[in-house]
Design a protein around this motif. Structure first.
Motif, mmCIF file in Angstrom:
data_model
loop_
_atom_site.group_PDB
_atom_site.id
_atom_site.type_symbol
_atom_site.label_atom_id
_atom_site.label_comp_id
_atom_site.label_asym_id
_atom_site.label_seq_id
_atom_site.Cartn_x
_atom_site.Cartn_y
_atom_site.Cartn_z
ATOM 1 N N HIS A 108 0.843 -1.209 0.000
ATOM 2 C CA HIS A 108 0.000 0.000 0.000
ATOM 3 C C HIS A 108 0.874 1.254 0.000
ATOM 4 C CE1 HIS A 108 -3.289 -2.504 2.271
ATOM 5 N NE2 HIS A 108 -3.080 -2.923 1.047
ATOM 6 N N MET A 111 2.556 1.703 -3.519
ATOM 7 C CA MET A 111 1.603 2.127 -4.559
ATOM 8 C C MET A 111 1.328 3.628 -4.462
ATOM 9 S SD MET A 111 -1.171 -1.007 -4.969
ATOM 10 C CE MET A 111 -1.754 -1.023 -3.280
ATOM 11 N N MET A 163 -7.582 2.317 0.059
ATOM 12 C CA MET A 163 -7.567 1.090 -0.758
ATOM 13 C C MET A 163 -6.801 0.008 -0.005
ATOM 14 S SD MET A 163 -6.232 0.524 -4.697
ATOM 15 C CE MET A 163 -4.730 1.513 -4.550
ATOM 16 N N ASN A 165 -5.377 -4.199 -0.491
ATOM 17 C CA ASN A 165 -5.288 -5.406 -1.321
ATOM 18 C C ASN A 165 -6.186 -6.490 -0.732
ATOM 19 O OD1 ASN A 165 -3.538 -7.863 -0.051
ATOM 20 N ND2 ASN A 165 -2.954 -5.900 0.896
ATOM 21 N N ILE A 350 -8.457 -3.914 -3.988
ATOM 22 C CA ILE A 350 -7.759 -4.251 -5.227
ATOM 23 C C ILE A 350 -7.341 -5.714 -5.103
ATOM 24 C CG2 ILE A 350 -5.576 -3.298 -4.262
ATOM 25 C CD1 ILE A 350 -4.726 -2.647 -7.140
ATOM 26 N N GLY A 376 -2.159 -0.479 -8.884
ATOM 27 C CA GLY A 376 -2.636 0.302 -7.741
ATOM 28 C C GLY A 376 -2.210 1.757 -7.840
ATOM 29 N N TYR A 379 -4.349 3.477 -10.390
ATOM 30 C CA TYR A 379 -5.663 3.801 -9.821
ATOM 31 C C TYR A 379 -5.597 5.097 -9.018
ATOM 32 C CZ TYR A 379 -9.575 3.703 -6.503
ATOM 33 O OH TYR A 379 -10.666 4.050 -5.729
#
Length: 393
Positions: A108, A111, A163, A165, A350, A376, A379
């Motif tokens: 995270h 990304m 977000m 995963n 995601i 990611g 996005y």
């Protein structure tokens, strides 16, 4: 590469992103102790020309990029690891005994860093981007601490996005839903005080173990008998501590557990029923029972209009057929809930992959899927651009 409309400039950095992610994976840090990660994030953001603020919630980092007038958006990643022993054997496995990135916060973080770099080099937006690197998501409520210490006052935002995963969803897919996305969590501790006695003379005491058995069973009636069957709730007793000898009835029993649901009013019903069952069942058995509710997270509740935006962004990247915009909610909990209590926005999943090597988060064999780093990051960039570009509302 697996994906359709990913950003070529981010794809060009793929190997560097994988190296960075694996470096963070090898050096996991627990809640509010994310010193190394925090420094790495700050240096990276600084090198991209972000204004960097350190110190919210001890190790939190907020990077700000201002480009003219317009809306102000927040993008959030979490940085902390879990107190677990890693069982993977690859070369970048945890170097810290008893600590592990078992939830993908290493991914995270990377990304969002990758997106931040791209945005700093492509200033074709108008408004303010705040990238929030949050400590202590796992059970310590770092989001709440950042908010209490002035996150939204120091960095005004019109919306905030998160977000995570998700193993079990194919890499290359997204899942999201309007309304409740993840459950609230309340931990509870129950004390049952009886009166100790010799095991041969039970009538001379009050047996807290038999009482505890009745309490545990009765608590299971809350969901089955006090809840509308069409609404979700879970009550789990996960700890029982009592006794030290085969022939002694102990003085007291300690129980612990948690309750989860999606709606604030159901949360209230669960809490009051637990309290009332514990106190009254114990009283009926001649013992004394009490409940303390400890740490809790509210439910993650997505704003419908922001899910429409997120769904459009994801569909433009991977195709509408790979975006579930009415996914099942998760009974897991996430402290991003505190941010969505204060600001509009949404939280999406995601896909981290299915099958071989895609075990669930919080598992000693878990690993973040490096294949989705570029997706990611793409996005995050497209979401920020679309949010700031659409100034109609």
């Amino acid at each position: 590469a697996l994906f359709m409309q990913i950003i070529p400039e981010i794809e060009a950095f793929r190997e560097e992103l994988i190296t960075l992610r694996r470096d963070i994976h090898a050096h996991p840090e627990l809640a509010f102790k994310e010193e190394r990660t925090s420094s790495l994030v700050s240096e990276f953001l600084d090198s991209c020309g972000f204004a960097v603020n350190r110190g919210l919630a001890k190790t939190g980092v907020v990077g700000t990029l201002v480009r003219g007038e317009g809306r102000r958006v927040g993008l959030r990643a979490d940085m902390d690891a879990l107190p677990m022993q890693e069982e993977n054997n690859f070369e970048y496995k945890s170097k810290e005994d008893g600590k592990m990135h078992a939830c993908g916060h290493d991914g995270h973080t990377v990304m969002l860093l990758a997106a931040a770099r791209y945005l700093s080099e492509h200033l074709d937006f108008s408004g303010t981007i705040n990238v929030i690197f949050q400590p202590a998501e796992e059970a310590a409520g770092g989001a709440k601490v950042m908010i209490e210490e002035g996150l939204f006052e120091q960095f005004p935002m019109d919306a905030v996005f998160g977000m995570h995963n998700w193993p079990g969803i194919d890499a290359g897919k997204f899942a999201m839903r309007p309304g409740p996305m993840m459950a609230s969590l309340d931990c509870f501790d129950i004390s049952i005080e009886g009166r100790g006695a010799h095991g041969a003379l039970p009538h001379e005491g009050v047996d807290p173990i038999v009482t505890a058995a009745q309490v545990i069973t009765a608590l299971q009636s809350i969901v089955s008998r006090n809840m509308d069957p069409l609404r979700s709730a879970v009550v789990s007793v996960t700890k029982v501590h009592a006794g030290s000898a085969h022939n002694i009835i102990p003085e007291c029993v300690e129980l612990g557990g948690g309750l989860r649901c999606f709606e604030p009013e159901i949360r209230e019903v669960l809490r009051s029923r637990i309290k009332s069952i514990v106190e009254r069942v114990c009283e009926g058995m001649g013992a004394k029972g009490s409940v303390i509710f400890g740490s809790g997270y509210p439910a993650v509740i997505n704003y419908p209009e922001d899910i429409i935006l997120a769904g459009k962004v994801a569909s433009d990247i991977v195709g509408a057929e790979n975006v579930d915009i009415d996914s099942e909610p998760s009974m897991g909990s996430e402290d991003f809930a505190y941010m969505l209590e204060k600001k509009p926005g949404c939280y999406v999943f995601i896909g981290n992959g299915v099958g071989e090597g895609s075990c669930m988060v919080h598992n000693p064999n878990y690993d973040f899927n490096d294949e989705i780093l570029v997706l990611g990051a793409t996005y995050w960039v497209r979401l920020a651009q679309m949010y700031l570009g659409d100034q109609s509302s």
